[in-house]
Design a protein around this motif. Sequence first.
Motif, PDB file in Angstrom:
ATOM      1  N   ARG A  26      50.379  44.388  37.834  1.00  0.00           N
ATOM      2  CA  ARG A  26      49.896  43.848  36.556  1.00  0.00           C
ATOM      3  C   ARG A  26      51.045  43.221  35.772  1.00  0.00           C
ATOM      4  O   ARG A  26      50.913  42.124  35.222  1.00  0.00           O
ATOM      5  CB  ARG A  26      49.238  44.942  35.718  1.00  0.00           C
ATOM      6  CG  ARG A  26      47.862  45.351  36.199  1.00  0.00           C
ATOM      7  CD  ARG A  26      47.347  46.549  35.417  1.00  0.00           C
ATOM      8  NE  ARG A  26      47.352  46.303  33.997  1.00  0.00           N
ATOM      9  CZ  ARG A  26      46.265  46.167  33.254  1.00  0.00           C
ATOM     10  NH1 ARG A  26      45.087  46.274  33.808  1.00  0.00           N
ATOM     11  NH2 ARG A  26      46.358  45.944  31.960  1.00  0.00           N
ATOM     12  N   ASN A  77      47.275  38.706  41.748  1.00  0.00           N
ATOM     13  CA  ASN A  77      45.855  38.862  41.411  1.00  0.00           C
ATOM     14  C   ASN A  77      45.052  39.316  42.624  1.00  0.00           C
ATOM     15  O   ASN A  77      44.190  40.197  42.520  1.00  0.00           O
ATOM     16  CB  ASN A  77      45.301  37.551  40.850  1.00  0.00           C
ATOM     17  CG  ASN A  77      43.945  37.735  40.230  1.00  0.00           C
ATOM     18  OD1 ASN A  77      43.735  38.633  39.427  1.00  0.00           O
ATOM     19  ND2 ASN A  77      43.017  36.865  40.588  1.00  0.00           N
ATOM     20  N   SER A  78      45.344  38.726  43.767  1.00  0.00           N
ATOM     21  CA  SER A  78      44.641  39.101  44.996  1.00  0.00           C
ATOM     22  C   SER A  78      44.892  40.571  45.349  1.00  0.00           C
ATOM     23  O   SER A  78      43.958  41.302  45.704  1.00  0.00           O
ATOM     24  CB  SER A  78      45.103  38.198  46.141  1.00  0.00           C
ATOM     25  OG  SER A  78      44.553  38.620  47.357  1.00  0.00           O
ATOM     26  N   LYS A  87      42.985  42.845  42.925  1.00  0.00           N
ATOM     27  CA  LYS A  87      41.559  42.886  43.259  1.00  0.00           C
ATOM     28  C   LYS A  87      41.287  43.728  44.504  1.00  0.00           C
ATOM     29  O   LYS A  87      40.306  44.458  44.570  1.00  0.00           O
ATOM     30  CB  LYS A  87      41.021  41.475  43.480  1.00  0.00           C
ATOM     31  CG  LYS A  87      40.865  40.674  42.217  1.00  0.00           C
ATOM     32  CD  LYS A  87      40.358  39.288  42.549  1.00  0.00           C
ATOM     33  CE  LYS A  87      40.138  38.462  41.308  1.00  0.00           C
ATOM     34  NZ  LYS A  87      39.634  37.112  41.636  1.00  0.00           N
ATOM     35  N   THR A  88      42.157  43.612  45.474  1.00  0.00           N
ATOM     36  CA  THR A  88      41.967  44.329  46.730  1.00  0.00           C
ATOM     37  C   THR A  88      42.292  45.812  46.604  1.00  0.00           C
ATOM     38  O   THR A  88      41.558  46.660  47.117  1.00  0.00           O
ATOM     39  CB  THR A  88      42.865  43.711  47.831  1.00  0.00           C
ATOM     40  OG1 THR A  88      42.544  42.333  47.956  1.00  0.00           O
ATOM     41  CG2 THR A  88      42.678  44.418  49.161  1.00  0.00           C
ATOM     42  N   SER A 117      42.757  47.771  43.725  1.00  0.00           N
ATOM     43  CA  SER A 117      42.194  48.572  42.631  1.00  0.00           C
ATOM     44  C   SER A 117      41.087  49.508  43.095  1.00  0.00           C
ATOM     45  O   SER A 117      41.145  50.714  42.820  1.00  0.00           O
ATOM     46  CB  SER A 117      41.676  47.678  41.508  1.00  0.00           C
ATOM     47  OG  SER A 117      42.727  47.035  40.868  1.00  0.00           O
ATOM     48  N   PRO A 155      35.680  40.712  32.488  1.00  0.00           N
ATOM     49  CA  PRO A 155      35.080  40.081  33.678  1.00  0.00           C
ATOM     50  C   PRO A 155      34.758  38.629  33.406  1.00  0.00           C
ATOM     51  O   PRO A 155      34.350  38.246  32.306  1.00  0.00           O
ATOM     52  CB  PRO A 155      33.800  40.895  33.904  1.00  0.00           C
ATOM     53  CG  PRO A 155      34.002  42.174  33.162  1.00  0.00           C
ATOM     54  CD  PRO A 155      34.939  41.878  32.031  1.00  0.00           C
TER      55      PRO A 155
END
Length: 177
Positions: free
Chosen positions: A94, A141-142, A145-146, A148, A174
């Motif tokens: 983050r 970011n990828s 997302k993967t 988390s 979102p």
Amino acid sequence: MSGISITLQALYAGERRMERELLAVAERHRADHEVHHVAVDVARWSHDHVERIAATAQHHGLHLPDPAEDPPPDPRAQEPEHAEPGPDLLHDLRLLHLAANENSLNWETLAQTARAARDDELLDLATGCHPQTVRQMLWTNSLIKTLSPQLLGSKAGMPDPDRSWAALPPPVPPGEP
């Protein structure tokens, strides 16, 4: 001091910080081979950006230190005593993402200013470096997302309730990038 000088200084400091943080994350999470190796690779991009910024700044009457004169600190010195692979990795990702986003905004500012001033050297710098910064953002970011759901959705990946998560920036709503 001109706005261009201020932007170049901000980019120099931001890319230096990004390089250092990427190398520190690579060291802290060396057991995760993808994170380790990709972080080291994209840290080189930030290092290259710093060198290009310093060279361009010279042409604009701004002296920025040579990155070789100010090497990054040993990342192991920044390693937490009790690293939790899941939450700590997400926290690091983050912070990297936010730092890359800040750099991206500065690159965009420089590119727009260069267009308005018809300064080809600044425009070449911005258009040459900004895409790599965007790729750093996409990578973090990828991974966020993967990882988390895997790390925070299981009991093993749950954060320590005694750890202060208030220091984290608020999550992105979102639907927003």
